[in-house]
Scaffold this motif. Structure first.
Motif, PDB file in Angstrom:
ATOM      1  N   TYR A  78       2.839   6.093  39.044  1.00  6.78           N
ATOM      2  CA  TYR A  78       3.812   6.893  39.785  1.00  6.78           C
ATOM      3  C   TYR A  78       5.043   7.295  38.982  1.00  6.78           C
ATOM      4  O   TYR A  78       5.649   8.329  39.253  1.00  6.78           O
ATOM      5  N   HIS A  79       5.439   6.469  38.024  1.00  6.66           N
ATOM      6  CA  HIS A  79       6.674   6.749  37.301  1.00  6.66           C
ATOM      7  C   HIS A  79       6.497   6.861  35.790  1.00  6.66           C
ATOM      8  O   HIS A  79       7.472   6.962  35.054  1.00  6.66           O
ATOM      9  N   ASN A  80       5.240   6.786  35.339  1.00  5.04           N
ATOM     10  CA  ASN A  80       4.935   6.926  33.919  1.00  5.04           C
ATOM     11  C   ASN A  80       5.754   5.950  33.066  1.00  5.04           C
ATOM     12  O   ASN A  80       6.261   6.295  32.006  1.00  5.04           O
ATOM     13  N   LYS A  81       5.904   4.734  33.569  1.00 10.57           N
ATOM     14  CA  LYS A  81       6.644   3.685  32.871  1.00 10.57           C
ATOM     15  C   LYS A  81       5.735   2.471  32.709  1.00 10.57           C
ATOM     16  O   LYS A  81       4.855   2.238  33.539  1.00 10.57           O
ATOM     17  N   ALA A  82       5.987   1.720  31.657  1.00 13.34           N
ATOM     18  CA  ALA A  82       5.264   0.459  31.497  1.00 13.34           C
ATOM     19  C   ALA A  82       5.542  -0.388  32.731  1.00 13.34           C
ATOM     20  O   ALA A  82       6.674  -0.499  33.178  1.00 13.34           O
ATOM     21  N   VAL A  84      -7.183   9.557  33.021  1.00 16.30           N
ATOM     22  CA  VAL A  84      -6.571  10.864  33.246  1.00 16.30           C
ATOM     23  C   VAL A  84      -5.064  10.680  33.096  1.00 16.30           C
ATOM     24  O   VAL A  84      -4.459   9.906  33.851  1.00 16.30           O
ATOM     25  N   PRO A  85      -4.450  11.360  32.129  1.00 17.23           N
ATOM     26  CA  PRO A  85      -2.986  11.244  31.990  1.00 17.23           C
ATOM     27  C   PRO A  85      -2.284  11.697  33.278  1.00 17.23           C
ATOM     28  O   PRO A  85      -2.750  12.619  33.959  1.00 17.23           O
ATOM     29  N   ILE A  86      -1.185  11.058  33.604  1.00 20.55           N
ATOM     30  CA  ILE A  86      -0.500  11.333  34.862  1.00 20.55           C
ATOM     31  C   ILE A  86      -0.069  12.791  34.969  1.00 20.55           C
ATOM     32  O   ILE A  86      -0.144  13.381  36.053  1.00 20.55           O
ATOM     33  N   HIS A  87       0.343  13.420  33.873  1.00 16.83           N
ATOM     34  CA  HIS A  87       0.762  14.822  33.976  1.00 16.83           C
ATOM     35  C   HIS A  87      -0.423  15.728  34.315  1.00 16.83           C
ATOM     36  O   HIS A  87      -0.266  16.711  35.039  1.00 16.83           O
ATOM     37  N   VAL A  88      -1.604  15.379  33.844  1.00 18.96           N
ATOM     38  CA  VAL A  88      -2.804  16.151  34.182  1.00 18.96           C
ATOM     39  C   VAL A  88      -3.167  15.924  35.651  1.00 18.96           C
ATOM     40  O   VAL A  88      -3.478  16.877  36.383  1.00 18.96           O
ATOM     41  N   LEU A  89      -3.099  14.683  36.098  1.00 23.93           N
ATOM     42  CA  LEU A  89      -3.404  14.379  37.490  1.00 23.93           C
ATOM     43  C   LEU A  89      -2.426  15.104  38.418  1.00 23.93           C
ATOM     44  O   LEU A  89      -2.829  15.709  39.416  1.00 23.93           O
TER      45      LEU A  89
END
Length: 134
Positions: free
Chosen positions: A31-35, A51-56
């Motif tokens: 949800y936040h692209n953070k570790a 699937v990278p989050i930006h693509v999703l």
């Protein structure tokens, strides 16, 4: 098969198992692209797709069917997490183990028993005692 876990004072605590066909992810990462505080590891040889989050997010923005698919998946995950939480509050350790076996009948052949005990919130000796009773 995978297991999700978090570290508390340097000790691993299993939070989830996923099997063939499941989707698995760490929430903070997704949800936040953070570790995140939760890790996912494979416990068997695994073929996984990522699937990278930006693509999703782009797919969600441009395709209503995929957006609805994602919504349904997250609803089901939230419901499953809530069921586990309530089971932990209302069931005995033996009942929780039996419920786990309904979802993952072959889990004891596939996963380290220490991971199962951790998921159930019990010691390995308690798990062994429960397994011997059954």
């Amino acid at each position: 098969m995978t297991r999700s876990y978090c570290l508390v004072d340097g000790k691993e605590h299993t939070t989830w198992f996923s099997k063939e066909g499941d989707i698995t992810f760490g929430l903070l990462c997704l949800y936040h692209n953070k570790a995140g505080f939760e890790f996912v590891e494979t416990v068997e040889p695994t073929l996984a797709y990522s699937v990278p989050i930006h693509v999703l997010n782009e797919l969600y923005d441009t395709n209503i069917e995929i957006a609805n698919w994602g919504r349904v998946i997250h609803q089901e995950c939230l419901l499953a997490l809530q069921c586990v939480r309530i089971d932990n509050l209302t069931m005995t350790a033996k009942e929780r183990y039996e419920a786990l076996l309904k979802t993952f009948p072959d889990i004891c052949q596939r996963v380290n028993l220490g991971y199962i005990a951790s998921f159930l919130g019990i010691s390995i000796s308690t798990l062994s005692r429960i397994r011997a009773e059954l």
